[in-house]
Design a protein around this motif. Structure first.
Motif, PDB file in Angstrom:
ATOM      1  N   UNK A   1       0.862  -1.179   0.000  1.00 20.80           N
ATOM      2  CA  UNK A   1       0.000   0.000   0.000  1.00 20.80           C
ATOM      3  C   UNK A   1       0.899   1.229   0.000  1.00 20.80           C
ATOM      4  N   UNK A   2       1.059   1.820  -1.181  1.00 19.40           N
ATOM      5  CA  UNK A   2       2.071   2.857  -1.342  1.00 19.40           C
ATOM      6  C   UNK A   2       1.511   4.238  -1.625  1.00 19.40           C
ATOM      7  N   UNK A   3       2.330   5.042  -2.291  1.00 18.47           N
ATOM      8  CA  UNK A   3       1.999   6.443  -2.551  1.00 18.47           C
ATOM      9  C   UNK A   3       0.740   6.577  -3.396  1.00 18.47           C
ATOM     10  N   UNK A   4       0.619   5.760  -4.435  1.00 22.53           N
ATOM     11  CA  UNK A   4      -0.547   5.877  -5.315  1.00 22.53           C
ATOM     12  C   UNK A   4      -1.837   5.531  -4.587  1.00 22.53           C
ATOM     13  N   UNK A   5      -1.781   4.490  -3.773  1.00 20.69           N
ATOM     14  CA  UNK A   5      -2.974   4.090  -3.033  1.00 20.69           C
ATOM     15  C   UNK A   5      -3.388   5.186  -2.048  1.00 20.69           C
ATOM     16  N   UNK A   6      -2.395   5.763  -1.364  1.00 25.72           N
ATOM     17  CA  UNK A   6      -2.700   6.851  -0.437  1.00 25.72           C
ATOM     18  C   UNK A   6      -3.224   8.073  -1.192  1.00 25.72           C
ATOM     19  N   UNK A   7      -2.708   8.280  -2.405  1.00 23.54           N
ATOM     20  CA  UNK A   7      -3.176   9.382  -3.243  1.00 23.54           C
ATOM     21  C   UNK A   7      -4.663   9.228  -3.550  1.00 23.54           C
ATOM     22  N   UNK A   8      -5.086   7.993  -3.788  1.00 22.86           N
ATOM     23  CA  UNK A   8      -6.492   7.729  -4.047  1.00 22.86           C
ATOM     24  C   UNK A   8      -7.341   8.044  -2.817  1.00 22.86           C
ATOM     25  N   UNK A   9      -6.872   7.629  -1.644  1.00 22.26           N
ATOM     26  CA  UNK A   9      -7.586   7.922  -0.400  1.00 22.26           C
ATOM     27  C   UNK A   9      -7.672   9.432  -0.186  1.00 22.26           C
ATOM     28  N   UNK A  10      -6.561  10.119  -0.405  1.00 17.49           N
ATOM     29  CA  UNK A  10      -6.549  11.574  -0.223  1.00 17.49           C
ATOM     30  C   UNK A  10      -7.545  12.254  -1.149  1.00 17.49           C
ATOM     31  N   UNK A  11      -7.657  11.770  -2.388  1.00 17.80           N
ATOM     32  CA  UNK A  11      -8.567  12.413  -3.349  1.00 17.80           C
ATOM     33  C   UNK A  11     -10.017  12.285  -2.913  1.00 17.80           C
ATOM     34  N   UNK A  12     -10.345  11.180  -2.233  1.00 20.43           N
ATOM     35  CA  UNK A  12     -11.703  11.016  -1.719  1.00 20.43           C
ATOM     36  C   UNK A  12     -12.040  12.155  -0.760  1.00 20.43           C
ATOM     37  N   UNK A  13     -11.122  12.427   0.176  1.00 22.45           N
ATOM     38  CA  UNK A  13     -11.373  13.443   1.198  1.00 22.45           C
ATOM     39  C   UNK A  13     -11.168  14.865   0.675  1.00 22.45           C
ATOM     40  N   UNK A  14     -10.353  15.029  -0.344  1.00 20.85           N
ATOM     41  CA  UNK A  14     -10.187  16.353  -0.947  1.00 20.85           C
ATOM     42  C   UNK A  14     -11.502  16.823  -1.556  1.00 20.85           C
ATOM     43  N   UNK A  15     -12.215  15.896  -2.182  1.00 17.34           N
ATOM     44  CA  UNK A  15     -13.470  16.231  -2.841  1.00 17.34           C
ATOM     45  C   UNK A  15     -14.662  16.109  -1.896  1.00 17.34           C
ATOM     46  N   UNK A  16     -14.575  15.145  -0.951  1.00 22.95           N
ATOM     47  CA  UNK A  16     -15.669  14.914   0.001  1.00 22.95           C
ATOM     48  C   UNK A  16     -15.099  14.968   1.424  1.00 22.95           C
ATOM     49  N   UNK A  17     -14.788  16.145   1.949  1.00 25.85           N
ATOM     50  CA  UNK A  17     -14.097  16.240   3.243  1.00 25.85           C
ATOM     51  C   UNK A  17     -14.885  15.678   4.417  1.00 25.85           C
ATOM     52  N   UNK A  18     -16.201  15.582   4.291  1.00 24.04           N
ATOM     53  CA  UNK A  18     -17.008  15.086   5.399  1.00 24.04           C
ATOM     54  C   UNK A  18     -17.469  13.654   5.234  1.00 24.04           C
ATOM     55  N   UNK A  19     -16.865  12.926   4.297  1.00 23.99           N
ATOM     56  CA  UNK A  19     -17.307  11.563   4.032  1.00 23.99           C
ATOM     57  C   UNK A  19     -16.712  10.585   5.037  1.00 23.99           C
ATOM     58  N   UNK A  20     -17.245   9.373   5.071  1.00 22.03           N
ATOM     59  CA  UNK A  20     -16.715   8.290   5.893  1.00 22.03           C
ATOM     60  C   UNK A  20     -16.221   7.191   4.960  1.00 22.03           C
ATOM     61  N   UNK A  21     -14.962   6.798   5.112  1.00 22.44           N
ATOM     62  CA  UNK A  21     -14.350   5.792   4.252  1.00 22.44           C
ATOM     63  C   UNK A  21     -13.976   4.567   5.068  1.00 22.44           C
ATOM     64  N   UNK A  22     -14.488   3.414   4.669  1.00 21.17           N
ATOM     65  CA  UNK A  22     -14.106   2.135   5.261  1.00 21.17           C
ATOM     66  C   UNK A  22     -13.202   1.397   4.278  1.00 21.17           C
ATOM     67  N   UNK A  23     -12.009   1.025   4.739  1.00 25.95           N
ATOM     68  CA  UNK A  23     -11.106   0.197   3.942  1.00 25.95           C
ATOM     69  C   UNK A  23     -11.185  -1.213   4.495  1.00 25.95           C
TER      70      UNK A  23
END
Length: 417
Positions: free
Chosen positions: A149-171
């Motif tokens: 789980x590297x930079x690209x995967x974390x980049x994907x997670x970050x993009x979720x919160x950048x666009x939806x800052x109040x969302x809830x993400x379950x991995x």
């Protein structure tokens, strides 16, 4: 008589003791910090600009990696390294019976298949997490070793919160519900984004669907897992059942979110389209947005269980959703939307290389600028096709580089990924 050699030996001994003590101190301090994090009640206050992004993002939330096993740093690193060296892939060039025999022999190593008291808390943990004020319910899966789980995967997670800052993400991941997973996600947790890693309880998730019988045969060692890594096919199934049980938005960990997905409902994206007829030719399951108990998800799950083939790439994923929807288009009772390729897959897997390269001429620079403007206007996000592009670097000035910089939060090491 004084012997200088004795002094030298004493210095070496004292130096060794000092280094050893320092190592013990660092490990002990890290454990205390980690333990305090798990049992603390609140996070630091978010920055003003994050508060402004969403009026919903107000409540004091509890730590989201609770009840993790407390491994030492060395134990965890050893486990990660071992996982990277052995991804539990069936041997190639063997018969079906030989592959089943291999699977039975190695069945105990597939931790994701195991159920225990901890995993049986999956449902209550997910419900408790989503009981907080959530802009939306997002899901990801990660069944590979934690070290992958590297930079690209974390980049994907970050993009979720950048666009939806109040969302809830379950991995959904067993390997990330560890000290290593906490370390990876800590920058986002410190900023009070709501992300939770939960080890899935597969018997619970599959219960009441045809996947239940399929899974029972699998864990008895009676199913051929196929040559494709079982983790990949389990991810294909888990995303379907978790949406069926809870509803929400699923995205792959190599998908960069560019625009809000919350306005979409019961939607799937086309990967390719016939330019003449304007009809889709293939769908993809990297992004799925569905209500809980949607009948189309039930059909997907049933198709997986009845037609599983672990030897054909895509058979249980993109090809599965394509053939099911093609079969159901003329049947009533299935209300959903098929979005064009520009929505989620503006760059197909065989063209993604050009989106990762920086321009070398003025013509190429103009193309990059035009493409970035087009994507910002027309697409909800872009799939990076990590299977084909993982060994390629995201170059500074490329289409993906520009989009990533505008849709990251921590923004670390983007151009080394």
């Amino acid at each position: 008589m004084f012997d200088p050699r004795h002094l030298k030996s004493a210095k070496l001994l004292l130096s060794s003791l000092f280094i050893f003590s320092a190592i013990i101190f660092v490990i002990h301090a890290y454990s205390i910090i980690y333990h305090d994090f798990l049992h603390s009640a609140t996070y630091k206050e978010p920055s003003e600009n994050l508060q402004a992004q969403s009026h919903r993002f107000k409540e004091q939330i509890r730590p989201t990696l609770s009840n993790l096993p407390l491994h030492s740093i060395q134990e965890e690193n050893d486990r990660i390294q071992a996982g990277n060296q052995n991804d539990l892939v069936a041997p190639l060039g063997v018969t079906e019976l030989e592959r089943i025999a291999w699977f039975r022999k190695n069945l105990h190593k597939f931790d994701i298949l195991k159920s225990n008291n901890s995993t049986r808390r999956f449902h209550s943990r997910v419900l408790e997490f989503f009981s907080r004020e959530c802009e939306a319910q997002f899901f990801m899966t990660w069944i590979s070793p934690a070290g992958s789980f590297g930079v690209r995967e974390l980049m994907s997670v970050e993009s979720v919160f950048k666009v939806h800052p109040g969302t809830c993400l379950v991995i959904l991941s067993r390997t990330l519900e560890t000290t290593h997973g906490y370390t990876v996600l800590k920058p986002l947790l410190d900023s009070r984004f709501k992300v939770q890693v939960v080890t899935p309880d597969l018997p619970f998730l599959f219960k009441g669907t045809l996947a239940e019988a399929w899974f029972r045969e699998l864990i008895k060692g009676k199913k051929d897992p196929g040559e494709i890594p079982l983790s990949q096919n389990l991810s294909n199934l888990i995303r379907l059942v978790v949406l069926y049980k809870y509803g929400g938005i699923y995205i792959d960990t190599d998908f960069i979110v560019l625009k809000p997905l919350t306005g979409l409902r019961n939607s799937i994206g086309a990967q390719s389209m016939d330019l003449r007829s304007k009809h889709w030719t293939r769908l993809n399951n990297a992004v799925l947005i569905f209500d809980m108990k949607h009948p189309l998800l039930h059909e997907f799950i049933s198709e997986f269980a009845l037609t599983f083939d672990g030897n054909k790439w895509g058979h249980n994923g993109p090809y599965l959703v394509s053939r099911v929807i093609k079969r159901l288009l003329k049947r009533p009772g299935f209300i959903f939307k098929i979005l064009p390729p520009t929505a989620f897959y503006p760059a197909d897997w065989n063209k993604i290389r050009g989106f990762l390269r920086k321009p070398k001429t003025q013509t190429e620079s103009k193309w990059v600028e035009a493409k970035v403007l087009q994507l910002r206007a027309e697409t909800y996000g872009i799939h990076l096709w990590n299977k084909q592009s993982r060994r390629l670097t995201i170059e500074d000035g490329s289409v993906i580089g520009k989009l990533a910089l505008n849709h990251c939060i921590i923004c670390n090491n983007i151009f080394s990924s």
